[in-house]
Design a protein around this motif. Structure first.
Motif, short mmCIF file in Angstrom:
data_model
loop_
_atom_site.label_atom_id
_atom_site.label_comp_id
_atom_site.label_asym_id
_atom_site.label_seq_id
_atom_site.Cartn_x
_atom_site.Cartn_y
_atom_site.Cartn_z
N VAL A 165 -10.30 -2.49 -6.74
CA VAL A 165 -8.92 -2.81 -6.38
C VAL A 165 -8.02 -1.59 -6.61
CG1 VAL A 165 -6.94 -4.29 -6.90
CG2 VAL A 165 -9.24 -5.26 -6.85
N ALA A 166 -8.26 -0.88 -7.72
CA ALA A 166 -7.48 0.32 -8.02
C ALA A 166 -7.68 1.39 -6.97
CB ALA A 166 -7.85 0.85 -9.40
N GLU A 167 -8.91 1.55 -6.51
CA GLU A 167 -9.18 2.57 -5.49
C GLU A 167 -8.52 2.21 -4.16
OE1 GLU A 167 -10.60 5.68 -4.97
OE2 GLU A 167 -10.24 5.70 -7.12
N GLU A 168 -8.45 0.92 -3.86
CA GLU A 168 -7.72 0.51 -2.65
C GLU A 168 -6.26 0.93 -2.77
OE1 GLU A 168 -8.12 -3.39 -0.07
OE2 GLU A 168 -6.71 -3.75 -1.71
N ALA A 169 -5.68 0.76 -3.95
CA ALA A 169 -4.29 1.18 -4.18
C ALA A 169 -4.15 2.69 -4.11
CB ALA A 169 -3.82 0.66 -5.53
N ALA A 170 -5.04 3.40 -4.80
CA ALA A 170 -4.95 4.86 -4.87
C ALA A 170 -5.14 5.50 -3.51
CB ALA A 170 -5.98 5.39 -5.86
N GLN A 171 -6.15 5.05 -2.76
CA GLN A 171 -6.42 5.67 -1.46
C GLN A 171 -5.36 5.30 -0.42
OE1 GLN A 171 -10.49 5.93 -0.06
NE2 GLN A 171 -11.27 5.47 -2.09
N THR A 172 -4.77 4.12 -0.55
CA THR A 172 -3.66 3.76 0.32
C THR A 172 -2.48 4.67 0.07
OG1 THR A 172 -4.32 1.43 0.46
CG2 THR A 172 -2.00 1.93 0.89
N ALA A 173 -2.15 4.89 -1.20
CA ALA A 173 -1.03 5.76 -1.55
C ALA A 173 -1.28 7.19 -1.09
CB ALA A 173 -0.80 5.72 -3.06
N GLU A 174 -2.50 7.67 -1.24
CA GLU A 174 -2.82 9.03 -0.79
C GLU A 174 -2.72 9.14 0.72
OE1 GLU A 174 -5.80 10.61 -4.33
OE2 GLU A 174 -6.66 9.49 -2.65
N TYR A 175 -3.21 8.13 1.42
CA TYR A 175 -3.14 8.13 2.88
C TYR A 175 -1.69 8.21 3.35
CZ TYR A 175 -3.64 6.53 7.73
OH TYR A 175 -3.57 6.42 9.10
N PHE A 176 -0.79 7.53 2.65
CA PHE A 176 0.62 7.52 3.02
C PHE A 176 1.40 8.69 2.42
CE2 PHE A 176 0.11 2.77 3.81
CZ PHE A 176 0.18 2.91 5.19
N GLY A 177 0.69 9.64 1.79
CA GLY A 177 1.34 10.89 1.42
C GLY A 177 1.76 11.05 -0.02
N SER A 178 1.17 10.29 -0.94
CA SER A 178 1.50 10.41 -2.36
C SER A 178 0.37 11.09 -3.13
CB SER A 178 1.75 9.03 -2.98
OG SER A 178 2.88 8.41 -2.44
N ASN A 179 0.75 11.88 -4.14
CA ASN A 179 -0.23 12.37 -5.10
C ASN A 179 -0.55 11.26 -6.08
OD1 ASN A 179 -0.50 15.25 -4.37
ND2 ASN A 179 1.65 15.38 -4.94
N VAL A 180 -1.82 11.14 -6.44
CA VAL A 180 -2.25 10.03 -7.32
C VAL A 180 -3.09 10.57 -8.47
CG1 VAL A 180 -3.59 7.91 -7.47
CG2 VAL A 180 -2.22 8.37 -5.42
N ASP A 181 -2.75 10.13 -9.69
CA ASP A 181 -3.59 10.36 -10.87
C ASP A 181 -4.32 9.06 -11.18
OD1 ASP A 181 -2.89 13.06 -11.54
OD2 ASP A 181 -0.95 12.32 -12.22
N ARG A 182 -5.63 9.13 -11.32
CA ARG A 182 -6.45 7.97 -11.65
C ARG A 182 -6.74 7.97 -13.15
NH1 ARG A 182 -7.35 9.54 -6.51
NH2 ARG A 182 -8.13 8.04 -4.94
N ILE A 183 -6.41 6.86 -13.80
CA ILE A 183 -6.63 6.73 -15.24
C ILE A 183 -7.35 5.39 -15.44
CG2 ILE A 183 -5.52 6.66 -17.50
CD1 ILE A 183 -3.13 8.11 -16.07
N TYR A 184 -8.66 5.45 -15.48
CA TYR A 184 -9.47 4.24 -15.45
C TYR A 184 -10.08 3.91 -16.81
CZ TYR A 184 -9.21 4.54 -10.32
OH TYR A 184 -8.77 4.59 -9.01
N ASP A 185 -10.32 2.61 -17.02
CA ASP A 185 -10.97 2.09 -18.22
C ASP A 185 -10.15 2.38 -19.47
OD1 ASP A 185 -12.96 0.66 -19.53
OD2 ASP A 185 -14.20 2.44 -19.87
N VAL A 186 -8.88 1.95 -19.45
CA VAL A 186 -7.98 2.18 -20.59
C VAL A 186 -7.37 0.85 -21.04
CG1 VAL A 186 -7.48 4.61 -20.12
CG2 VAL A 186 -6.12 2.83 -18.98
N GLY A 187 -8.17 -0.20 -21.02
CA GLY A 187 -7.68 -1.53 -21.36
C GLY A 187 -7.37 -1.73 -22.83
#
Length: 252
Positions: A129-151
């Motif tokens: 789900v996070a990758e769907e968000a991240a790749q959508t944002a990148e496709y629409f022109g945003s820089n994205v930092d991924r910070i995974y597994d920090v629960g």
């Protein structure tokens, strides 16, 4: 081709008056019988139409994909299957497919990206789900930092990346189970947090309902909640916020 491109080509002598007029006379949507493609959506909202691939007939998907590619020079499809990727690849060998997020896309080369969005997950099971968000944002022109597994079961992991999270113009917090991550982040940052509950969890998680209710009932301020597993919606809205921050000169 969007209106600005048409006008620039006409201004530069690359397109005749008649050709420009023909483009601008088109209806705001293209009726294909089984679908009405919203060709003016980018002009109205700043975002071109995206294909929700799941459940579409092969013939419909292929024609919709072709028409959007011819119109925009790039296409984004969400919730695509491997068989749908193989279908599209026969006609568009340059198409890219990510088996984790199920994103299917052709993207323009050299695209400029702006600002900064942080996409965080509680666990690795939330990454699709996070990758769907991240790749959508990148496709629409945003820089994205991924910070995974920090629960919250190991909160020190989140704290170790707090500087990156706090510097983002918008944070997307993706979590299943009880969905506590959004509340924690919401109490630590000054910019908006988009909370995305996922269907990850055991029986009482109720396919994401427990995480959804936790996020809706958060006592932390500045949190907006999206639907269960709606990574695309989060990436879209995060980009809207990111664009506003950059436009106002507050973003990076």
């Amino acid at each position: 081709m969007d209106t600005q491109e048409i006008l620039m080509q006409f201004k530069n002598g690359e397109m005749s008056l008649e050709e420009a007029e023909a483009y601008l006379k088109r209806q705001p949507f293209e009726d294909m019988g089984y679908a009405k493609l919203d060709s003016h959506r980018k002009l109205r909202s700043g975002f071109a139409e995206v294909i929700f691939c799941s459940g579409k007939a092969d013939a419909h998907l292929k024609e919709i994909f072709r028409h959007l590619y011819e119109e925009e020079g790039e296409v984004l499809g969400t919730r695509a299957s491997l068989s749908q990727y193989e279908l599209i690849k026969k006609e568009f060998p340059q198409v890219q497919y990510d088996e984790i997020s199920h994103i299917l896309k052709i993207e323009k080369e050299g695209k400029k990206r702006i600002g900064r969005i942080a996409v965080c997950t509680a666990g690795t099971a939330d990454i699709p789900v996070a990758e769907e968000a991240a790749q959508t944002a990148e496709y629409f022109g945003s820089n994205v930092d991924r910070i995974y597994d920090v629960g919250v079961s190991g909160i020190h992991r989140l704290m170790s990346r707090l500087d990156v999270i706090q510097s983002a113009n918008c944070v997307v917090a993706v979590a299943g189970m009880e969905g506590a991550l959004a509340s924690v982040i919401g109490g630590l940052v000054s910019n908006p947090v988009l909370a995305v509950p996922t269907s990850v969890g055991y029986g009482a998680n109720m396919h994401g309902l427990s995480a959804l209710l936790t996020m809706i009932n958060s006592c932390a301020n500045g949190i907006a909640v999206l639907n269960i597993d709606n990574g695309y919606g989060a990436g879209y809205m995060a980009t809207q916020i990111n664009r506003l921050a950059v436009r106002q000169g507050d973003g990076v």
